[in-house]
Design a protein around this motif. Sequence first.
Motif, short mmCIF file in Angstrom:
data_model
loop_
_atom_site.label_atom_id
_atom_site.label_comp_id
_atom_site.label_asym_id
_atom_site.label_seq_id
_atom_site.Cartn_x
_atom_site.Cartn_y
_atom_site.Cartn_z
N MET A 168 -2.32 12.02 -5.03
CA MET A 168 -1.41 11.18 -4.29
C MET A 168 -2.42 9.76 -4.20
N LEU A 169 -2.33 8.80 -4.59
CA LEU A 169 -3.19 7.58 -4.47
C LEU A 169 -2.55 6.44 -4.26
N MET A 200 1.05 -1.08 0.05
CA MET A 200 -0.19 0.01 -0.03
C MET A 200 0.91 1.11 0.16
N ALA A 201 1.36 1.53 -1.11
CA ALA A 201 2.24 2.89 -1.15
C ALA A 201 1.69 3.73 -1.98
N GLY A 232 -4.90 0.63 -5.05
CA GLY A 232 -6.38 1.09 -4.57
C GLY A 232 -7.29 1.00 -5.59
N GLU A 233 -8.55 1.25 -4.99
CA GLU A 233 -9.90 1.17 -5.95
C GLU A 233 -9.95 2.54 -6.75
N ASP A 234 -9.25 3.56 -6.23
CA ASP A 234 -9.46 4.73 -6.84
C ASP A 234 -8.81 4.77 -8.11
#
Length: 55
Positions: free
Chosen positions: A19-20, A1-2, A24-26
């Motif tokens: 910044m995501l 999870m970076a 992730g889902e985004d």
Amino acid sequence: MALVAVEIVNNSDQTVRRMLDEDGEDLAYLKRMVRREDLKSVEVVKPAARKPAAK
């Protein structure tokens, strides 16, 4: 999870950086919007190379 910097370009050529989470889902959703042609591009921006510290 970076966290990664992502550059998003919409169909009006406006650019936003966010910044995501790289897994992730985004980010997955934004890439899906490119395939549907709701956005022009979504790309992960590579960080600039760091210079060695001066002594």
